[in-house]
Write a protein that holds these residues in place. Sequence first.
Motif, PDB file in Angstrom:
ATOM      1  N   ARG A  36      11.030   4.932  -5.886  1.00 53.20           N
ATOM      2  CA  ARG A  36      10.803   6.275  -5.333  1.00 53.20           C
ATOM      3  C   ARG A  36      11.715   7.232  -6.073  1.00 53.20           C
ATOM      4  O   ARG A  36      12.938   7.108  -6.002  1.00 53.20           O
ATOM      5  CB  ARG A  36      11.157   6.313  -3.848  1.00 53.20           C
ATOM      6  N   VAL A  67       8.183  17.020  -7.718  1.00 49.27           N
ATOM      7  CA  VAL A  67       7.346  16.250  -6.796  1.00 49.27           C
ATOM      8  C   VAL A  67       8.108  15.006  -6.359  1.00 49.27           C
ATOM      9  O   VAL A  67       9.012  14.564  -7.067  1.00 49.27           O
ATOM     10  CB  VAL A  67       5.998  15.912  -7.496  1.00 49.27           C
ATOM     11  N   GLY A  68       7.786  14.509  -5.178  1.00 47.85           N
ATOM     12  CA  GLY A  68       8.381  13.249  -4.726  1.00 47.85           C
ATOM     13  C   GLY A  68       9.518  13.412  -3.730  1.00 47.85           C
ATOM     14  O   GLY A  68      10.146  12.418  -3.349  1.00 47.85           O
ATOM     15  N   ALA A  71       8.613  11.725  -0.519  1.00 43.73           N
ATOM     16  CA  ALA A  71       8.581  10.269  -0.721  1.00 43.73           C
ATOM     17  C   ALA A  71      10.001   9.708  -0.720  1.00 43.73           C
ATOM     18  O   ALA A  71      10.265   8.647  -0.143  1.00 43.73           O
ATOM     19  CB  ALA A  71       7.879   9.949  -2.038  1.00 43.73           C
ATOM     20  N   PHE A  78       3.469   8.713  -1.509  1.00 40.92           N
ATOM     21  CA  PHE A  78       2.880   9.635  -2.479  1.00 40.92           C
ATOM     22  C   PHE A  78       1.687   8.901  -3.072  1.00 40.92           C
ATOM     23  O   PHE A  78       1.840   7.896  -3.761  1.00 40.92           O
ATOM     24  CB  PHE A  78       3.909   9.999  -3.569  1.00 40.92           C
ATOM     25  N   LYS A  79       0.469   9.369  -2.745  1.00 35.94           N
ATOM     26  CA  LYS A  79      -0.710   8.540  -3.002  1.00 35.94           C
ATOM     27  C   LYS A  79      -1.439   8.860  -4.295  1.00 35.94           C
ATOM     28  O   LYS A  79      -2.521   8.338  -4.525  1.00 35.94           O
ATOM     29  CB  LYS A  79      -1.667   8.616  -1.811  1.00 35.94           C
TER      30      LYS A  79
END
Lengths: 309, 315
Positions: A36, A67-68, A71, A78-79
Amino acid sequence: MITGDSRQPVRQQVIPPTHQSVKAGFVVYSPGSEERNIVILEDGELVARETTPPYSTVFTMRPGDLVGVAALLEREPFKYELSAAKDSKITLVTEDCMESELKRLPLWLLALIRSISAKTHQLKRSAVETRVQNTLLSLAEYLSHKSEKTDFNLAELIREFSFLTKIPTITVEEDLKSLLRRHLIKLSEKNKRIFCRAIDSELLRIFTDYLRCNDNGESFVPYKLTLELKQILVYLSTEDETISKNGPEWIQFIKQKFPNAAVTQWINLLKLEWFSAEKNNSDLFHINKSKVLYFLKALRYETNIRGVL
Amino acid sequence: MTLEEGQVLFFEGDFGKNLYVVRNGELCGTNTRNGDTNVYGPGALIGELSLLKNEPCSETVTATEDSELQEITSENLESALEKSPAWFKSIMQFLTGRLAIAQSNKHKSDKIKALPSLLYILGSLSAKADKDGGVPFSEIFDSVHNLFNIARDDLKELLQLLEELDILKMQGADVLVKNPSVVHLLYESICFRARYKKTPPQILSMTDQMVLSAVIKTVQQNTEPLKNGMFSVATPDLLKNSRKAMHGATLTTRTLLSLIDRKLLNASVSIDSKEKLPEISEIPFFFGDFDSILDLMELNRIYPLLDKGLVEGTK
């Protein structure tokens, strides 16, 4: 053996983020990955795509975007697959790197981050949940607007009510049982289908008023009337609502039947809205029959309303 | 800083700039807009968005017992972030922005989700109200609040939106629904769309709407009064008006077929076969229920504007 000055703050080891240059097409993150990371795009372009056909692009990242965070900080999955659309430079903040940085923060800032995160999570969750707190009150209100003369298909009724309120079906079914126990609704079966009818819309409205008072920690007015007020109520219910008199005349009228009634009782009766002022002459009053009958019905069906049948 | 019991930390709407961490004691926040209350005990934070976004306080916070608070100013935050790497500041901005979006989405979604409940109640209460009589706002609020737990301000915004769409009029403390049938149609359309995920049958094609406009115009030009609400239009008159309404296109029996199927228009001669339709000139007149057509056209005017209004919000 521990050496050194114990008052000196312990120096936390800082793990720096990783800087990477990636070629166009390079997969920066794939949903199957155990790692992650927060990905910060320094230069170039990244795209997030769905992992199933037609692999649609969900969003494109420009320099400065990241981003992330969810997560990493909230363990939210995060798909999407993240890949470089052009040759790019990225910074990866790994779990260890973030942890080492969080440890260096003042406690209030750490608490602030957690609080923002928790609030966002709560808002997202509450956006899909029902807002209704008293589901029985909500159902009674809904049914009080249904015609007393019609049998409604129960499945359709539950579907419509759930659509309006987002209350789960299982809760609706429990509340229907509660109304049925109170004899506020009637169920019947025709052609293997169950139908529901509101027995008395006004009684359902009285029930909603009762529940609301309970929710607000207030007593329901019809159930705190003195014996004398109850007697006056019954007496007024038999009288003609078209007769108008002024205040002293009504006091005199009531005193004829209830000699012990104090003059102040008139103020109580006005507060209870058992009398209404004439539209054209505020000195003249007539019996507010609908209010009187509302109180009478509430008293008559007290056991149904309270659910102590 | 310390607060004595009953002392107010800040009022709803105040522009605070600081964050407070409760060290000891207890405070209570109340929001008059939605009636929500929050209790803040030791360790709780108050005023995150005031510090991060300079937003007005969403509630009035009062000490319910003697309390001790740590005050964090924007300078404290700046200084802490200065000591952190640059990427950390980006993460803070991201988290703050995401919270603001979640708040805005929640507010919008609450309003959107409350609309069917409001229409349900409005339809019921306005049908029971005296003709030309309004429904008290308080009665609508009580009912929608019981049903959906709507916030007073959200209800006002929704009513304002419906007023802008000319569905109702707010007159003092009363709400006057202009046409309860349209409210009912709108409610039915929204329910249908939610259930079947497709355009409701009440929503007409552009051609059907143009034809019905021509029908309405023809009826209005007619000097004969309606009989029990039923209209009758001579085909030559309808053809004349339809040419203008349909921008020169010619009206045929086939064009009218979907309206005939829906019983919105009835032909004076029977149409037995869809394959062999009579020429429109062979049909002397058309008839139907005028109110149904007016209501449906009103629905079709409102329907596309409603979604736009809900998403964009009222003025």
